[in-house]
Design an enzyme around this catalytic site. Structure first.
Site, PDB file in Angstrom:
ATOM      1  N   CYS A   8     -25.372  83.813  13.777  1.00  0.00           N
ATOM      2  CA  CYS A   8     -24.741  85.002  14.359  1.00  0.00           C
ATOM      3  C   CYS A   8     -24.894  86.174  13.404  1.00  0.00           C
ATOM      4  O   CYS A   8     -23.929  86.846  13.041  1.00  0.00           O
ATOM      5  CB  CYS A   8     -23.260  84.726  14.658  1.00  0.00           C
ATOM      6  SG  CYS A   8     -22.506  85.922  15.782  1.00  0.00           S
ATOM      7  N   GLY A  12     -28.155  87.469  16.449  1.00  0.00           N
ATOM      8  CA  GLY A  12     -27.167  86.636  17.126  1.00  0.00           C
ATOM      9  C   GLY A  12     -25.976  87.433  17.621  1.00  0.00           C
ATOM     10  O   GLY A  12     -25.453  87.195  18.726  1.00  0.00           O
ATOM     11  N   ILE A 134     -41.111  93.338  22.924  1.00  0.00           N
ATOM     12  CA  ILE A 134     -42.364  93.498  23.665  1.00  0.00           C
ATOM     13  C   ILE A 134     -42.692  92.205  24.413  1.00  0.00           C
ATOM     14  O   ILE A 134     -42.810  91.148  23.789  1.00  0.00           O
ATOM     15  CB  ILE A 134     -43.522  93.851  22.721  1.00  0.00           C
ATOM     16  CG1 ILE A 134     -43.198  95.114  21.920  1.00  0.00           C
ATOM     17  CG2 ILE A 134     -44.811  94.034  23.500  1.00  0.00           C
ATOM     18  CD1 ILE A 134     -44.221  95.436  20.849  1.00  0.00           C
ATOM     19  N   LYS A 203     -46.916  85.425  12.542  1.00  0.00           N
ATOM     20  CA  LYS A 203     -47.057  85.912  13.912  1.00  0.00           C
ATOM     21  C   LYS A 203     -48.498  85.788  14.398  1.00  0.00           C
ATOM     22  O   LYS A 203     -48.743  85.465  15.564  1.00  0.00           O
ATOM     23  CB  LYS A 203     -46.575  87.358  13.991  1.00  0.00           C
ATOM     24  CG  LYS A 203     -45.082  87.515  13.702  1.00  0.00           C
ATOM     25  CD  LYS A 203     -44.690  88.974  13.560  1.00  0.00           C
ATOM     26  CE  LYS A 203     -43.207  89.119  13.246  1.00  0.00           C
ATOM     27  NZ  LYS A 203     -42.822  90.532  13.005  1.00  0.00           N
ATOM     28  N   GLY A 300     -35.480  94.713  15.074  1.00  0.00           N
ATOM     29  CA  GLY A 300     -34.133  95.223  15.320  1.00  0.00           C
ATOM     30  C   GLY A 300     -33.302  94.237  16.114  1.00  0.00           C
ATOM     31  O   GLY A 300     -33.825  93.438  16.900  1.00  0.00           O
TER      32      GLY A 300
END
Length: 434
Positions: A8, A12, A134, A203, A300
């Site tokens: 969290c 979270g 995205i 990624k 973000g």
């Protein structure tokens, strides 16, 4: 349908808020309510009165929560390899679907997670692991499933893109731009994973695996960060009508793939050149679909939570309908080419002696390694004499050997910078003009 939330933090917290704020809409989309069964955190007693949730739901027992009999879906947002791998695997083995944003784990050991999900006939979704809000992974996994993707190139790290954007816009050096990124919250206290390219490499492995139906891990990805990019490099790129970006590039040919992350010059008219600040964008080329570009907020709390909620709804609907989403596919089993065999172009900036014959001497080294020079420009006098060469494509091994030998020439005082070049360079490349 009961949800176990593991973690969290920044993301979270936004997931909890979105679950509450969109409760009725989510119920309508899924067909039944989504209810938090518990939230695993390090400090259950911490004051979280700003969150719209019963404090009794917080627990330090993550594995207990993930394996509880009444939990249907586990959302893992802690990150790292362990204990996240154990939590996710245990949940999958018990028939619980999983949503995660854990790029490091997926890039290192995604295969075992995919296998556990397949064995239990449940879903594993991870849209939030790459480029946050995205919609990127699901189009690769589902929308383009009937096509052949040949190339994926993109900007997938917001921190490095912000730093390079500021260096381009203001002329700042790397250290100055990094400090600004930290002050604005775009860079972590320890920015190593971002600026050294580890985040982007993870990624890249995930993207390549989905795009090319081949198992790719982070260790398969060639990686360079941006710590060596200087203000002089940025200025040189500007003279060529280019910008410098940290790129993730994955390509496929008949029987192999290559996956790399490194800074590169791209021309200003390339679709990725105008992606600035902390934004991400990924450019995909497929045989039938042609060229596609995905752009948006790549980091973000709220944007990443948006991706998590999208996965959560998809998983919940799949679970409710007794179906299963398209699984991760690795049937192609293509080999991963080493970086030395990858075809690239270079921009080489040399600090040279101001005397006759230097250009010929430098050209002979390029020729000896069978690297053709596209353009060459010599400028300055005396101690300011520089020679800039841009090559035609050649293997990375050829180019690296060329640069190593150039550094040994008596007339080359210093190899100031070496930068790979992607895309067509337009007028500068045609004429050699500054």
């Amino acid at each position: 349908m009961k949800i176990a939330l593991l973690g969290c933090g920044n993301v979270g917290t936004e997931v909890v808020r979105l679950l509450d704020a969109q409760r009725s809409d989510l119920e309508a989309r899924v067909g039944e309510p989504l209810e938090l069964a518990g939230i695993a955190v390090r400090r259950p007693g911490k004051d979280r009165s700003d969150l719209p949730v019963d404090p009794s739901l917080f627990t330090a027992d993550a594995i207990g929560l993930a394996t509880r009999a009444d939990v249907d879906i586990v959302v893992e947002l802690v990150g790292g390899i362990e204990p996240a791998r154990t939590w996710i695997t245990s949940a999958l083995e018990l028939g619980k679907s999983v949503v995660t944003g854990n790029k490091a784990l997926l890039a290192e050991d995604g295969a075992s997670l995919y296998e556990a999900a397949a064995a239990a006939n449940v879903d594993l979704y991870y849209e939030a692991s790459v480029a946050a809000a995205i919609p990127l992974l699901r189009p690769l996994r589902e929308s383009l499933h009937g096509d052949t993707v040949t190339r994926v190139m993109g900007i997938v790290n917001g921190t490095t893109n912000f730093i390079l954007s500021r260096m381009t816009q203001t002329g700042a050096g790397f250290a100055e731009a990094l400090e600004e990124a930290g002050d604005l919250g775009y860079a972590e206290a320890d920015p190593t994973a971002d600026i050294e390219g580890y985040d982007a490499a993870a990624k890249a492995a995930i993207l390549a695996g989905l795009a090319f139906h081949t198992r790719v891990t982070a260790s398969d990805v060639y990686r360079e960060g941006i710590t060596e990019v200087t203000a002089a490099d940025v200025a040189s790129a500007k003279r060529m009508d280019c910008v410098i970006k940290l790129l993730c590039i994955a390509t496929r040919d008949a029987d192999s793939v290559s996956v790399r992350v490194h800074p590169a010059m791209i021309p200003n008219d390339h679709p990725l050149a105008g992606v600035n600040g902390a934004y991400n964008a990924v450019f995909i080329e497929a045989e039938a679909a042609g060229q596609l570009m995905f752009y948006g907020a790549g980091a973000g709390g709220a944007p990443t939570a948006s991706a998590v909620l999208g996965d959560l709804v998809a998983v919940a609907r799949s679970r409710r309908g007794g179906a299963r989403a398209v699984p991760q596919s690795s049937y192609a089993q293509l080999a991963v080419r080493p970086m030395g065999e990858v075809i690239t172009s270079y921009h080489v900036n040399l600090d040279v002696d101001d005397e006759p014959g230097v250009l010929a001497e430098v050209a002979s080294v390029f020729a000896a390694h069978r690297v053709s020079m596209r353009t060459v420009r010599q400028s300055g006098r005396g101690d300011d004499a520089v020679l800039v060469a841009v090559t035609h494509p050649a293997t990375d091994a050829q180019l690296s050997a060329t640069v190593a030998e150039l550094a040994k020439l008596p007339t080359v005082r210093r190899v100031d910078s070496v930068m790979r070049v992607e895309g067509e360079l337009g007028r500068w490349a045609e004429t050699g003009a500054a």
